[in-house]
Design a protein around this motif. Structure first.
Motif, mmCIF file in Angstrom:
data_model
loop_
_atom_site.group_PDB
_atom_site.id
_atom_site.type_symbol
_atom_site.label_atom_id
_atom_site.label_comp_id
_atom_site.label_asym_id
_atom_site.label_seq_id
_atom_site.Cartn_x
_atom_site.Cartn_y
_atom_site.Cartn_z
ATOM 1 N N HIS A 34 -0.908 -12.005 8.976
ATOM 2 C CA HIS A 34 -2.227 -11.513 9.388
ATOM 3 C C HIS A 34 -2.135 -10.048 9.802
ATOM 4 O O HIS A 34 -2.989 -9.234 9.450
ATOM 5 N N GLU A 35 -1.097 -9.716 10.568
ATOM 6 C CA GLU A 35 -0.928 -8.323 10.994
ATOM 7 C C GLU A 35 -0.624 -7.410 9.804
ATOM 8 O O GLU A 35 -1.089 -6.268 9.747
ATOM 9 N N PHE A 41 -3.168 -8.475 15.297
ATOM 10 C CA PHE A 41 -2.764 -9.860 15.499
ATOM 11 C C PHE A 41 -4.012 -10.729 15.531
ATOM 12 O O PHE A 41 -5.130 -10.238 15.620
ATOM 13 N N THR A 42 -3.814 -12.041 15.495
ATOM 14 C CA THR A 42 -4.962 -12.949 15.535
ATOM 15 C C THR A 42 -5.631 -12.886 16.905
ATOM 16 O O THR A 42 -5.046 -12.430 17.889
ATOM 17 N N ASP A 43 -6.868 -13.371 16.955
ATOM 18 C CA ASP A 43 -7.619 -13.343 18.205
ATOM 19 C C ASP A 43 -6.947 -14.176 19.293
ATOM 20 O O ASP A 43 -6.932 -13.785 20.460
ATOM 21 N N SER A 44 -6.400 -15.314 18.922
ATOM 22 C CA SER A 44 -5.758 -16.162 19.924
ATOM 23 C C SER A 44 -4.507 -15.497 20.506
ATOM 24 O O SER A 44 -4.246 -15.606 21.710
ATOM 25 N N THR A 45 -3.759 -14.793 19.678
ATOM 26 C CA THR A 45 -2.585 -14.084 20.164
ATOM 27 C C THR A 45 -2.986 -12.948 21.096
ATOM 28 O O THR A 45 -2.402 -12.763 22.164
ATOM 29 N N LEU A 48 -3.951 -14.349 24.473
ATOM 30 C CA LEU A 48 -2.791 -14.699 25.293
ATOM 31 C C LEU A 48 -2.155 -13.456 25.910
ATOM 32 O O LEU A 48 -1.813 -13.445 27.099
ATOM 33 N N LEU A 49 -1.988 -12.402 25.112
ATOM 34 C CA LEU A 49 -1.346 -11.187 25.611
ATOM 35 C C LEU A 49 -2.200 -10.487 26.669
ATOM 36 O O LEU A 49 -1.685 -10.056 27.708
ATOM 37 N N ILE A 50 -3.494 -10.373 26.423
ATOM 38 C CA ILE A 50 -4.367 -9.682 27.373
ATOM 39 C C ILE A 50 -4.525 -10.485 28.664
ATOM 40 O O ILE A 50 -4.414 -9.945 29.770
ATOM 41 N N THR A 51 -4.756 -11.789 28.538
ATOM 42 C CA THR A 51 -4.906 -12.634 29.722
ATOM 43 C C THR A 51 -3.613 -12.680 30.530
ATOM 44 O O THR A 51 -3.641 -12.632 31.765
ATOM 45 N N GLY A 52 -2.481 -12.743 29.839
ATOM 46 C CA GLY A 52 -1.197 -12.737 30.536
ATOM 47 C C GLY A 52 -0.949 -11.437 31.272
ATOM 48 O O GLY A 52 -0.458 -11.428 32.398
ATOM 49 N N GLY A 53 -1.306 -10.327 30.649
ATOM 50 C CA GLY A 53 -1.131 -9.031 31.302
ATOM 51 C C GLY A 53 -2.007 -8.884 32.531
ATOM 52 O O GLY A 53 -1.549 -8.424 33.589
ATOM 53 N N ILE A 54 -3.258 -9.288 32.417
ATOM 54 C CA ILE A 54 -4.174 -9.196 33.559
ATOM 55 C C ILE A 54 -3.724 -10.116 34.691
ATOM 56 O O ILE A 54 -3.726 -9.718 35.866
ATOM 57 N N SER A 55 -3.320 -11.327 34.349
ATOM 58 C CA SER A 55 -2.862 -12.269 35.366
ATOM 59 C C SER A 55 -1.594 -11.773 36.063
ATOM 60 O O SER A 55 -1.462 -11.887 37.283
#
Length: 67
Positions: A34-35, A41-45, A48-55
């Protein structure tokens, strides 16, 4: 240990798990293809990366700047 520190620690661990899962997802064959074709990257990936970084940042903030 106060409730703010416990919440900060939980957010930090949750963020680390989400970042690790997001990184593992970036290494998957379908995400690599996809990349290659779309440049993203896919929306789900990305979720995960953005939510993990913010958390992770929120957890660190609660642990470092405690009252």
């Amino acid at each position: 240990m106060g409730s703010t520190q416990i919440i900060g620690l939980v957010l930090l661990v949750l963020g680390a798990v989400l970042l690790f899962t997001g990184y593992q997802s970036t290494q998957a064959v379908d995400d690599q293809l996809h990349e290659t074709f779309t440049g993203r990257f896919t929306d789900s990936t990305m979720f995960l990366l953005i939510t993990g970084g913010i958390s992770t940042l929120a957890g660190l903030g609660l642990l470092v700047f405690k009252r």
